[in-house]
Design a protein around this motif. Structure first.
Motif, PDB file in Angstrom:
ATOM      1  N   GLY A   1      27.593  42.343 103.024  1.00 53.66           N
ATOM      2  CA  GLY A   1      27.488  41.108 102.251  1.00 53.66           C
ATOM      3  C   GLY A   1      28.793  40.660 101.638  1.00 53.66           C
ATOM      4  O   GLY A   1      29.227  39.560 101.840  1.00 53.66           O
ATOM      5  N   ARG A   2      29.408  41.565 100.881  1.00 50.58           N
ATOM      6  CA  ARG A   2      30.679  41.268 100.210  1.00 50.58           C
ATOM      7  C   ARG A   2      30.603  40.021  99.346  1.00 50.58           C
ATOM      8  O   ARG A   2      31.524  39.196  99.359  1.00 50.58           O
ATOM      9  CB  ARG A   2      31.823  41.107 101.209  1.00 50.58           C
ATOM     10  CG  ARG A   2      32.066  42.353 102.017  1.00 50.58           C
ATOM     11  CD  ARG A   2      33.388  42.268 102.734  1.00 50.58           C
ATOM     12  NE  ARG A   2      33.483  43.265 103.784  1.00 50.58           N
ATOM     13  CZ  ARG A   2      34.492  43.364 104.628  1.00 50.58           C
ATOM     14  NH1 ARG A   2      35.495  42.524 104.553  1.00 50.58           N
ATOM     15  NH2 ARG A   2      34.521  44.302 105.539  1.00 50.58           N
ATOM     16  N   LEU A   3      29.538  39.844  98.613  1.00 51.50           N
ATOM     17  CA  LEU A   3      29.492  38.754  97.634  1.00 51.50           C
ATOM     18  C   LEU A   3      30.454  39.114  96.512  1.00 51.50           C
ATOM     19  O   LEU A   3      30.680  40.291  96.230  1.00 51.50           O
ATOM     20  CB  LEU A   3      28.074  38.591  97.092  1.00 51.50           C
ATOM     21  CG  LEU A   3      27.021  38.216  98.131  1.00 51.50           C
ATOM     22  CD1 LEU A   3      25.655  38.098  97.474  1.00 51.50           C
ATOM     23  CD2 LEU A   3      27.377  36.914  98.842  1.00 51.50           C
ATOM     24  N   PHE A   4      31.007  38.096  95.858  1.00 50.28           N
ATOM     25  CA  PHE A   4      31.940  38.348  94.758  1.00 50.28           C
ATOM     26  C   PHE A   4      31.148  38.766  93.527  1.00 50.28           C
ATOM     27  O   PHE A   4      30.367  37.968  93.011  1.00 50.28           O
ATOM     28  CB  PHE A   4      32.788  37.108  94.480  1.00 50.28           C
ATOM     29  CG  PHE A   4      33.546  36.635  95.683  1.00 50.28           C
ATOM     30  CD1 PHE A   4      34.399  37.507  96.359  1.00 50.28           C
ATOM     31  CD2 PHE A   4      33.393  35.352  96.160  1.00 50.28           C
ATOM     32  CE1 PHE A   4      35.091  37.086  97.484  1.00 50.28           C
ATOM     33  CE2 PHE A   4      34.088  34.922  97.282  1.00 50.28           C
ATOM     34  CZ  PHE A   4      34.931  35.798  97.950  1.00 50.28           C
ATOM     35  N   PRO A   5      31.355  39.987  93.038  1.00 55.51           N
ATOM     36  CA  PRO A   5      30.496  40.501  91.964  1.00 55.51           C
ATOM     37  C   PRO A   5      30.692  39.791  90.636  1.00 55.51           C
ATOM     38  O   PRO A   5      29.803  39.826  89.790  1.00 55.51           O
ATOM     39  CB  PRO A   5      30.915  41.978  91.852  1.00 55.51           C
ATOM     40  CG  PRO A   5      32.283  42.039  92.412  1.00 55.51           C
ATOM     41  CD  PRO A   5      32.353  40.970  93.468  1.00 55.51           C
ATOM     42  N   HIS A   6      31.845  39.138  90.443  1.00 52.54           N
ATOM     43  CA  HIS A   6      32.123  38.508  89.155  1.00 52.54           C
ATOM     44  C   HIS A   6      31.661  37.060  89.116  1.00 52.54           C
ATOM     45  O   HIS A   6      31.820  36.403  88.088  1.00 52.54           O
ATOM     46  CB  HIS A   6      33.617  38.589  88.846  1.00 52.54           C
ATOM     47  CG  HIS A   6      34.482  37.968  89.900  1.00 52.54           C
ATOM     48  ND1 HIS A   6      34.517  38.421  91.189  1.00 52.54           N
ATOM     49  CD2 HIS A   6      35.336  36.917  89.854  1.00 52.54           C
ATOM     50  CE1 HIS A   6      35.367  37.688  91.894  1.00 52.54           C
ATOM     51  NE2 HIS A   6      35.864  36.769  91.115  1.00 52.54           N
ATOM     52  N   LEU A   7      31.119  36.560  90.237  1.00 49.24           N
ATOM     53  CA  LEU A   7      30.679  35.162  90.272  1.00 49.24           C
ATOM     54  C   LEU A   7      29.163  35.100  90.433  1.00 49.24           C
ATOM     55  O   LEU A   7      28.560  35.977  91.050  1.00 49.24           O
ATOM     56  CB  LEU A   7      31.341  34.431  91.446  1.00 49.24           C
ATOM     57  CG  LEU A   7      32.869  34.350  91.448  1.00 49.24           C
ATOM     58  CD1 LEU A   7      33.361  33.634  92.694  1.00 49.24           C
ATOM     59  CD2 LEU A   7      33.365  33.636  90.204  1.00 49.24           C
ATOM     60  N   SER A   8      28.566  34.049  89.895  1.00 50.70           N
ATOM     61  CA  SER A   8      27.132  33.841  90.068  1.00 50.70           C
ATOM     62  C   SER A   8      26.845  33.525  91.535  1.00 50.70           C
ATOM     63  O   SER A   8      27.755  33.225  92.311  1.00 50.70           O
ATOM     64  CB  SER A   8      26.668  32.681  89.195  1.00 50.70           C
ATOM     65  OG  SER A   8      27.229  31.481  89.686  1.00 50.70           O
ATOM     66  N   VAL A   9      25.587  33.576  91.909  1.00 53.69           N
ATOM     67  CA  VAL A   9      25.195  33.205  93.269  1.00 53.69           C
ATOM     68  C   VAL A   9      25.653  31.783  93.574  1.00 53.69           C
ATOM     69  O   VAL A   9      26.214  31.508  94.641  1.00 53.69           O
ATOM     70  CB  VAL A   9      23.672  33.352  93.448  1.00 53.69           C
ATOM     71  CG1 VAL A   9      23.210  32.671  94.730  1.00 53.69           C
ATOM     72  CG2 VAL A   9      23.289  34.827  93.460  1.00 53.69           C
ATOM     73  N   ALA A  10      25.462  30.878  92.611  1.00 54.13           N
ATOM     74  CA  ALA A  10      25.863  29.479  92.822  1.00 54.13           C
ATOM     75  C   ALA A  10      27.363  29.388  93.113  1.00 54.13           C
ATOM     76  O   ALA A  10      27.782  28.683  94.032  1.00 54.13           O
ATOM     77  CB  ALA A  10      25.506  28.636  91.599  1.00 54.13           C
ATOM     78  N   ALA A  11      28.177  30.114  92.331  1.00 56.90           N
ATOM     79  CA  ALA A  11      29.630  30.058  92.520  1.00 56.90           C
ATOM     80  C   ALA A  11      30.032  30.732  93.825  1.00 56.90           C
ATOM     81  O   ALA A  11      30.967  30.297  94.498  1.00 56.90           O
ATOM     82  CB  ALA A  11      30.338  30.726  91.342  1.00 56.90           C
ATOM     83  N   ASN A  12      29.318  31.798  94.215  1.00 56.53           N
ATOM     84  CA  ASN A  12      29.564  32.422  95.508  1.00 56.53           C
ATOM     85  C   ASN A  12      29.318  31.427  96.637  1.00 56.53           C
ATOM     86  O   ASN A  12      30.121  31.299  97.557  1.00 56.53           O
ATOM     87  CB  ASN A  12      28.643  33.632  95.695  1.00 56.53           C
ATOM     88  CG  ASN A  12      29.303  34.938  95.299  1.00 56.53           C
ATOM     89  OD1 ASN A  12      30.117  35.474  96.035  1.00 56.53           O
ATOM     90  ND2 ASN A  12      28.971  35.431  94.116  1.00 56.53           N
ATOM     91  N   LEU A  13      28.188  30.708  96.542  1.00 53.46           N
ATOM     92  CA  LEU A  13      27.818  29.761  97.594  1.00 53.46           C
ATOM     93  C   LEU A  13      28.820  28.622  97.681  1.00 53.46           C
ATOM     94  O   LEU A  13      29.094  28.103  98.764  1.00 53.46           O
ATOM     95  CB  LEU A  13      26.417  29.207  97.319  1.00 53.46           C
ATOM     96  CG  LEU A  13      25.263  30.188  97.527  1.00 53.46           C
ATOM     97  CD1 LEU A  13      23.962  29.607  96.977  1.00 53.46           C
ATOM     98  CD2 LEU A  13      25.109  30.536  99.000  1.00 53.46           C
ATOM     99  N   ASP A  14      29.386  28.241  96.537  1.00 49.04           N
ATOM    100  CA  ASP A  14      30.274  27.089  96.476  1.00 49.04           C
ATOM    101  C   ASP A  14      31.725  27.457  96.817  1.00 49.04           C
ATOM    102  O   ASP A  14      32.567  26.578  96.972  1.00 49.04           O
ATOM    103  CB  ASP A  14      30.205  26.492  95.067  1.00 49.04           C
ATOM    104  CG  ASP A  14      30.580  25.014  95.068  1.00 49.04           C
ATOM    105  OD1 ASP A  14      30.273  24.337  96.058  1.00 49.04           O
ATOM    106  OD2 ASP A  14      31.180  24.563  94.084  1.00 49.04           O
ATOM    107  N   TYR A  15      32.003  28.762  96.918  1.00 51.44           N
ATOM    108  CA  TYR A  15      33.392  29.231  97.029  1.00 51.44           C
ATOM    109  C   TYR A  15      34.111  28.642  98.251  1.00 51.44           C
ATOM    110  O   TYR A  15      35.222  28.115  98.140  1.00 51.44           O
ATOM    111  CB  TYR A  15      33.411  30.760  97.088  1.00 51.44           C
ATOM    112  CG  TYR A  15      34.791  31.359  96.959  1.00 51.44           C
ATOM    113  CD1 TYR A  15      35.324  31.642  95.711  1.00 51.44           C
ATOM    114  CD2 TYR A  15      35.559  31.636  98.088  1.00 51.44           C
ATOM    115  CE1 TYR A  15      36.582  32.192  95.583  1.00 51.44           C
ATOM    116  CE2 TYR A  15      36.821  32.186  97.967  1.00 51.44           C
ATOM    117  CZ  TYR A  15      37.339  32.464  96.717  1.00 51.44           C
ATOM    118  OH  TYR A  15      38.582  33.000  96.599  1.00 51.44           O
TER     119      TYR A  15
END
Lengths: 231, 228
Positions: free
Chosen positions: B86-100
């Motif tokens: 996955g490697r989602l950014f742990p310091h960002l919310s799901v919304a901010a991850n999606l918008d990155y």
């Protein structure tokens, strides 16, 4: 008894200013160097690493003397900066900030470097595939994830700058109102008869500032830490 | 004209990779045992690893050409990548991850499209959470969404279901089938049943070489061979 005299206030105020400026100016250099040491392989890396750590192992008087002959009025760097930019270090509070920054630098770089090394590089790769160039990867992924280390480094650097004595007094002397920090003032008061009360008051101030810095740092680090887990 | 064309060589210690294949779009399965070089290959397509020699072309863009000294940086390739973990950014919310990806690629905000992807993956209710608070399946769906919302030219999926248990896999597969029509994909896996459900063509890798290419019938032949 606990009332500080105007002169003592000046020393406290000066110490805080010197320590804050030293930490703030050292920070961008510290971040860049920590990133370089954590992420890059290059020729002379061991030498650079050693140079950064030198102030930690050298006698402070030696560091102060080296600053004096390089950043003093007649020193090659000092003369250049004075002639071209009007920046003078010798016997000024700016010189005290420089020596404090240099002495605190290894303590600033090390925790940041360790924090960056601990970051999963795969997250940085993921950011790159999402369109982030190196600068944005650093700003949006590396830096926020390394924040607890950055805070730790800043506190250590600030504390070192606040307490620095040997290099500062060698480089810019002990001039009340210009380069006389809390540490230098305490030293000066212990050298004169009847100075014990003043020295004692400044000792209490030094303890209070150090404790406050630790508490603020702990709070900041906790906040940065919970951001990864909490809502 | 082929969509993705690749002819690369890379030596990593004792392991030598020399692979050449072309795909026409759809979902290309990269199939093979672990250690066959699948992940190395997708990392080359993404621009995370440079081949020693060779060429990689996507549509009419040359992404890498050692002879012409072309190596388009990963952040300029516009190739979405869903990693195994996955490697989602742990310091960002799901919304901010999606918008990155949208932000980094400088794309205009497109509310309707975002809404559509959120619905497609059923992740609209997760926006305020942190990745640490998601289940494995949710995390992977957000990772799909993050890669899709940068509007990639190609989507790389490196064993996106491998870290999930069987019920989670069954939960995600229908979403993956829906993604099939969104964007061309290269799908890495060593799990033949999963590939059979979504792949349109297959590249079989064996010890760093392309052993076979074709339709999903390649999977059956390879699976029997792997089983002995």
């Amino acid at each position: 008894m606990l009332e500080l005299s105007p002169d003592e206030w000046v020393a406290v105020h000066l110490s805080l200013r010197i320590a804050l400026v030293a930490t703030a100016v050292a920070l961008p250099f510290g971040l860049a160097l920590a990133w370089l040491l954590a992420r890059k392989q290059f020729w002379g890396k061991a030498l650079l690493d050693g140079l950064v750590h030198m102030p930690l192992v050298l006698p402070p008087v030696v560091t102060g003397y080296l600053l004096l002959i390089s950043f003093g009025r007649r020193g090659p760097i000092g003369a250049f900066l004075a002639d071209h930019f009007g920046i003078v270090f010798s016997f000024r509070w700016t010189g005290a900030a420089l020596s404090c920054g240099v002495m605190g630098f290894p303590l600033l770089v090390r925790p940041i470097r360790l924090a960056i090394e601990a970051i999963d590089r795969k997250l940085e790769d993921a950011a790159a595939t999402l369109g982030a160039d190196r600068f944005w990867v650093f700003l949006t992924v590396t830096l926020p994830l390394a924040m607890p280390g950055v805070i730790a480094g800043m506190v250590l650097c600030f504390a070192k700058a606040l307490g620095e004595f040997g290099a500062t007094i060698t480089f810019v002397s002990n001039i009340p109102g210009e380069t006389q920090t809390i540490s230098a003032a305490i030293y000066a008061f212990t050298q004169i008869p009847g100075g014990d009360a003043a020295a004692g008051r400044l000792v209490l101030v030094a303890i209070a500032i150090s404790l406050a810095a630790l508490i603020v740092a702990e709070w900041l680090a906790r906040r940065a830490g919970t951001r990864f887990h909490g809502e | 004209m082929s969509m993705l064309a690749l002819d690369v060589e890379k030596r990593l210690g004792d392991f030598a990779l020399a692979a050449r294949f072309e795909t026409a779009g759809g979902v290309t399965a990269l199939f093979g045992a672990s250690g066959a070089g699948k992940t190395t290959l997708v990392n080359m397509i993404a621009g995370l690893i440079a081949p020693d020699r060779g060429r990689i072309r996507l549509d009419d863009t040359v992404l890498f050409d050692s002879a012409a000294r072309i190596d388009v940086a990963a952040h300029r390739r516009r190739i979405g990548y869903v990693f195994q973990e996955g490697r989602l950014f742990p310091h960002l919310s799901v919304a901010a991850n999606l918008d990155y990806g949208r932000r980094m690629c400088g794309l205009a905000r497109d509310g309707a499209e975002t809404e559509r992807i959120l619905d497609l993956l059923d992740i609209g209710h997760l926006l305020d959470r942190r990745p640490g608070k998601l289940s494995g399946g949710e995390r992977q769906r957000v990772a799909f969404g993050r890669a899709l919302l940068m509007r990639p030219r190609l989507l790389l999926l490196d064993a996106p279901l491998a870290s999930l248990d069987a019920p989670r896999k069954r939960e995600i597969l229908p979403y993956l089938e829906k993604l099939r029509d969104e964007v061309p994909m290269v799908y890495v896996s060593h799990h033949a049943p999963e590939l059979k459900r979504i792949a349109t063509s297959v590249v079989l890798l064996d010890a760093g070489r392309v052993a076979a290419t074709g339709g999903i019938e390649v999977l059956d032949a390879a699976a029997t061979e792997l089983m002995g």
